[in-house]
Write a protein that holds these residues in place. Structure first.
Motif, PDB file in Angstrom:
ATOM      1  N   ASP A  19       0.855  -1.183   0.000  1.00  0.00           N
ATOM      2  CA  ASP A  19       0.000   0.000   0.000  1.00  0.00           C
ATOM      3  C   ASP A  19       0.890   1.232   0.000  1.00  0.00           C
ATOM      4  O   ASP A  19       1.861   1.308   0.770  1.00  0.00           O
ATOM      5  CB  ASP A  19      -0.901   0.039   1.235  1.00  0.00           C
ATOM      6  CG  ASP A  19      -1.985  -1.028   1.200  1.00  0.00           C
ATOM      7  OD1 ASP A  19      -2.522  -1.282   0.098  1.00  0.00           O
ATOM      8  OD2 ASP A  19      -2.278  -1.605   2.264  1.00  0.00           O
ATOM      9  N   GLU A  20       0.578   2.198  -0.865  1.00  0.00           N
ATOM     10  CA  GLU A  20       1.290   3.470  -0.882  1.00  0.00           C
ATOM     11  C   GLU A  20       0.450   4.482  -0.129  1.00  0.00           C
ATOM     12  O   GLU A  20      -0.696   4.757  -0.506  1.00  0.00           O
ATOM     13  CB  GLU A  20       1.550   3.923  -2.311  1.00  0.00           C
ATOM     14  CG  GLU A  20       2.394   5.188  -2.397  1.00  0.00           C
ATOM     15  CD  GLU A  20       2.735   5.549  -3.835  1.00  0.00           C
ATOM     16  OE1 GLU A  20       1.952   5.160  -4.733  1.00  0.00           O
ATOM     17  OE2 GLU A  20       3.766   6.217  -4.056  1.00  0.00           O
ATOM     18  N   VAL A  21       1.005   5.030   0.944  1.00  0.00           N
ATOM     19  CA  VAL A  21       0.262   5.963   1.780  1.00  0.00           C
ATOM     20  C   VAL A  21       1.137   7.175   2.078  1.00  0.00           C
ATOM     21  O   VAL A  21       2.369   7.126   1.972  1.00  0.00           O
ATOM     22  CB  VAL A  21      -0.181   5.303   3.109  1.00  0.00           C
ATOM     23  CG1 VAL A  21      -1.042   4.080   2.842  1.00  0.00           C
ATOM     24  CG2 VAL A  21       1.029   4.915   3.959  1.00  0.00           C
ATOM     25  N   GLU A  22       0.508   8.255   2.465  1.00  0.00           N
ATOM     26  CA  GLU A  22       1.234   9.440   2.892  1.00  0.00           C
ATOM     27  C   GLU A  22       1.343   9.405   4.412  1.00  0.00           C
ATOM     28  O   GLU A  22       0.352   9.570   5.125  1.00  0.00           O
ATOM     29  CB  GLU A  22       0.539  10.714   2.422  1.00  0.00           C
ATOM     30  CG  GLU A  22       1.388  11.960   2.638  1.00  0.00           C
ATOM     31  CD  GLU A  22       0.847  13.172   1.903  1.00  0.00           C
ATOM     32  OE1 GLU A  22      -0.310  13.089   1.426  1.00  0.00           O
ATOM     33  OE2 GLU A  22       1.574  14.186   1.799  1.00  0.00           O
ATOM     34  N   GLY A  23       2.550   9.158   4.906  1.00  0.00           N
ATOM     35  CA  GLY A  23       2.779   9.026   6.334  1.00  0.00           C
ATOM     36  C   GLY A  23       3.478  10.236   6.909  1.00  0.00           C
ATOM     37  O   GLY A  23       3.598  11.283   6.252  1.00  0.00           O
ATOM     38  N   PRO A  24       3.980  10.124   8.136  1.00  0.00           N
ATOM     39  CA  PRO A  24       4.649  11.249   8.792  1.00  0.00           C
ATOM     40  C   PRO A  24       5.890  11.731   8.056  1.00  0.00           C
ATOM     41  O   PRO A  24       6.292  12.893   8.207  1.00  0.00           O
ATOM     42  CB  PRO A  24       5.018  10.677  10.176  1.00  0.00           C
ATOM     43  CG  PRO A  24       4.078   9.536  10.389  1.00  0.00           C
ATOM     44  CD  PRO A  24       3.842   8.955   9.039  1.00  0.00           C
ATOM     45  N   LEU A  25       6.518  10.861   7.255  1.00  0.00           N
ATOM     46  CA  LEU A  25       7.734  11.219   6.534  1.00  0.00           C
ATOM     47  C   LEU A  25       7.476  11.457   5.051  1.00  0.00           C
ATOM     48  O   LEU A  25       8.413  11.510   4.262  1.00  0.00           O
ATOM     49  CB  LEU A  25       8.787  10.122   6.710  1.00  0.00           C
ATOM     50  CG  LEU A  25       9.178   9.807   8.148  1.00  0.00           C
ATOM     51  CD1 LEU A  25      10.119   8.614   8.213  1.00  0.00           C
ATOM     52  CD2 LEU A  25       9.842  11.026   8.798  1.00  0.00           C
ATOM     53  N   GLY A  26       6.230  11.597   4.677  1.00  0.00           N
ATOM     54  CA  GLY A  26       5.888  11.757   3.267  1.00  0.00           C
ATOM     55  C   GLY A  26       5.361  10.448   2.699  1.00  0.00           C
ATOM     56  O   GLY A  26       4.913   9.565   3.432  1.00  0.00           O
ATOM     57  N   TRP A  27       5.419  10.322   1.384  1.00  0.00           N
ATOM     58  CA  TRP A  27       4.918   9.106   0.754  1.00  0.00           C
ATOM     59  C   TRP A  27       5.790   7.915   1.120  1.00  0.00           C
ATOM     60  O   TRP A  27       7.021   7.995   1.086  1.00  0.00           O
ATOM     61  CB  TRP A  27       4.868   9.279  -0.763  1.00  0.00           C
ATOM     62  CG  TRP A  27       3.755  10.174  -1.195  1.00  0.00           C
ATOM     63  CD1 TRP A  27       3.853  11.479  -1.603  1.00  0.00           C
ATOM     64  CD2 TRP A  27       2.360   9.846  -1.228  1.00  0.00           C
ATOM     65  NE1 TRP A  27       2.608  11.986  -1.877  1.00  0.00           N
ATOM     66  CE2 TRP A  27       1.674  11.009  -1.668  1.00  0.00           C
ATOM     67  CE3 TRP A  27       1.627   8.696  -0.937  1.00  0.00           C
ATOM     68  CZ2 TRP A  27       0.291  11.034  -1.814  1.00  0.00           C
ATOM     69  CZ3 TRP A  27       0.251   8.733  -1.088  1.00  0.00           C
ATOM     70  CH2 TRP A  27      -0.403   9.892  -1.528  1.00  0.00           C
ATOM     71  N   GLU A  28       5.160   6.814   1.492  1.00  0.00           N
ATOM     72  CA  GLU A  28       5.877   5.610   1.886  1.00  0.00           C
ATOM     73  C   GLU A  28       5.114   4.386   1.417  1.00  0.00           C
ATOM     74  O   GLU A  28       3.953   4.461   1.001  1.00  0.00           O
ATOM     75  CB  GLU A  28       6.053   5.559   3.404  1.00  0.00           C
ATOM     76  CG  GLU A  28       4.745   5.442   4.185  1.00  0.00           C
ATOM     77  CD  GLU A  28       4.980   5.318   5.692  1.00  0.00           C
ATOM     78  OE1 GLU A  28       4.837   4.184   6.201  1.00  0.00           O
ATOM     79  OE2 GLU A  28       5.309   6.344   6.338  1.00  0.00           O
ATOM     80  N   LEU A  29       5.775   3.242   1.494  1.00  0.00           N
ATOM     81  CA  LEU A  29       5.165   1.956   1.182  1.00  0.00           C
ATOM     82  C   LEU A  29       5.006   1.164   2.471  1.00  0.00           C
ATOM     83  O   LEU A  29       5.946   1.074   3.271  1.00  0.00           O
ATOM     84  CB  LEU A  29       6.028   1.157   0.197  1.00  0.00           C
ATOM     85  CG  LEU A  29       6.273   1.780  -1.174  1.00  0.00           C
ATOM     86  CD1 LEU A  29       7.183   0.874  -1.996  1.00  0.00           C
ATOM     87  CD2 LEU A  29       4.963   2.024  -1.910  1.00  0.00           C
ATOM     88  N   ARG A  30       3.835   0.583   2.655  1.00  0.00           N
ATOM     89  CA  ARG A  30       3.602  -0.337   3.765  1.00  0.00           C
ATOM     90  C   ARG A  30       3.311  -1.689   3.142  1.00  0.00           C
ATOM     91  O   ARG A  30       2.316  -1.854   2.427  1.00  0.00           O
ATOM     92  CB  ARG A  30       2.459   0.153   4.649  1.00  0.00           C
ATOM     93  CG  ARG A  30       2.803   1.501   5.296  1.00  0.00           C
ATOM     94  CD  ARG A  30       1.748   2.011   6.241  1.00  0.00           C
ATOM     95  NE  ARG A  30       2.153   3.312   6.793  1.00  0.00           N
ATOM     96  CZ  ARG A  30       1.427   4.024   7.635  1.00  0.00           C
ATOM     97  NH1 ARG A  30       0.238   3.558   8.042  1.00  0.00           N
ATOM     98  NH2 ARG A  30       1.863   5.189   8.092  1.00  0.00           N
ATOM     99  N   ALA A  31       4.198  -2.635   3.398  1.00  0.00           N
ATOM    100  CA  ALA A  31       4.190  -3.888   2.646  1.00  0.00           C
ATOM    101  C   ALA A  31       4.048  -5.095   3.551  1.00  0.00           C
ATOM    102  O   ALA A  31       4.501  -5.091   4.701  1.00  0.00           O
ATOM    103  CB  ALA A  31       5.483  -4.014   1.833  1.00  0.00           C
ATOM    104  N   GLN A  32       3.401  -6.118   3.008  1.00  0.00           N
ATOM    105  CA  GLN A  32       3.362  -7.446   3.599  1.00  0.00           C
ATOM    106  C   GLN A  32       4.191  -8.345   2.693  1.00  0.00           C
ATOM    107  O   GLN A  32       3.787  -8.671   1.585  1.00  0.00           O
ATOM    108  CB  GLN A  32       1.920  -7.950   3.700  1.00  0.00           C
ATOM    109  CG  GLN A  32       1.007  -7.071   4.528  1.00  0.00           C
ATOM    110  CD  GLN A  32      -0.420  -7.578   4.540  1.00  0.00           C
ATOM    111  OE1 GLN A  32      -0.661  -8.788   4.597  1.00  0.00           O
ATOM    112  NE2 GLN A  32      -1.378  -6.666   4.498  1.00  0.00           N
ATOM    113  N   VAL A  33       5.385  -8.695   3.180  1.00  0.00           N
ATOM    114  CA  VAL A  33       6.347  -9.437   2.369  1.00  0.00           C
ATOM    115  C   VAL A  33       6.301 -10.915   2.743  1.00  0.00           C
ATOM    116  O   VAL A  33       6.440 -11.259   3.925  1.00  0.00           O
ATOM    117  CB  VAL A  33       7.772  -8.889   2.589  1.00  0.00           C
ATOM    118  CG1 VAL A  33       8.770  -9.623   1.706  1.00  0.00           C
ATOM    119  CG2 VAL A  33       7.810  -7.389   2.308  1.00  0.00           C
TER     120      VAL A  33
END
Length: 260
Positions: free
Chosen positions: A138-152
């Motif tokens: 999932d690509e989301v806008e987090g506290p550090l800007g755009w980031e990826l949250r992944a299930q690997v």
């Protein structure tokens, strides 16, 4: 690390440090409509954005060694109770992982083009590599800007299949790119990763003046007061050592996300 694209002409190779790809050269004569589309939010080829809260370039910090650990290519904030591990490629140290209790952040700095950021393109590559493995991103806008949250996808110690939750964060700087990989509880519950995010933001990158191709890793070094710990020695056995781990104790878990 990232897979570097092959260039299609000698002109493009000569312009590596400017980050001009063969695709961009082919688009130089396109209409204003196409150019406007390419400048849409999140598109590649844009100059690095402002960094009012860091990470910092060495030129922006008066005393980078104050409160930070000198790793050569980066200065990372020192936090009480942290464990520092380094990771190598061949004979070079290319990454540092800071472990705090049940979370960790891996830091890697890379050379980047002079006039454009690469984080958008890198996100696309990382996401593609993970989905090819059967993971979810999932690509989301987090506290550090755009980031990826992944299930690997990973294989668990008992041989069964599972997933590892990982967060990929990144910031484009002047001729460098800093990537962070947050794992452990800081990825499972992002709201608990505030300290790791602060460490990432307060890191100082030392790009240097030597010519480097974009995406080449900025080489690190061991801190002067590091103590090498043999494999299997726990942090509470380090007798108060500020650092544990080292080249004898590599932990490559976060590198499951590498795109080659």
């Amino acid at each position: 690390m990232f897979g570097r694209r092959r260039k299609g002409s000698e002109e493009t190779v000569d312009r590596l440090d400017d980050g001009v790809t063969s695709e961009e050269l082919a688009q130089d004569g396109e209409s204003g409509t196409d150019a406007a589309g390419a400048s849409a939010e999140g598109s590649a080829g844009l100059p690095p954005g402002p960094r009012p809260d860091g990470p910092w370039d060495i030129s922006e910090v008066r005393d980078p060694g104050e409160g930070r650990v000198d790793l050569g290519g980066i200065f990372v904030p020192g936090v009480e109770g942290m464990e520092l591990r380094v990771e190598v490629a061949g004979d070079a140290i290319v990454a540092a992982t800071l472990v705090l209790r049940d979370s960790a952040v891996q830091l890697q700095a890379f050379a980047a083009p002079k006039r454009e950021g690469i984080w958008r393109e890198v996100r696309d590559e990382i996401a593609g590599g993970i989905t090819q493995q059967g993971g979810v991103v999932d690509e989301v806008e987090g506290p550090l800007g755009w980031e990826l949250r992944a299930q690997v996808p990973v294989q668990l110690p008992d041989g069964t299949n599972g997933v590892q939750l990982v967060r990929f964060v990144g910031v484009d700087g002047p001729r460098w790119f800093l990537r962070g990989v947050i794992s452990g509880q800081g990825a499972v519950q992002p709201d608990t990763a505030g300290l790791l995010e602060q460490i990432f933001q307060d890191t100082v990158v030392v790009r240097g003046d030597s010519p480097m191709a974009p995406r080449d890793p900025i080489v690190l070094k061991l801190p002067d007061d590091a103590q090498m710990m043999p494999d299997g020695v726990q942090q509470d056995e380090a007798e108060g050592s500020r650092f544990a781990g080292g080249v004898d104790r590599l932990q490559r878990g976060p590198e499951i996300s590498e795109v080659r």
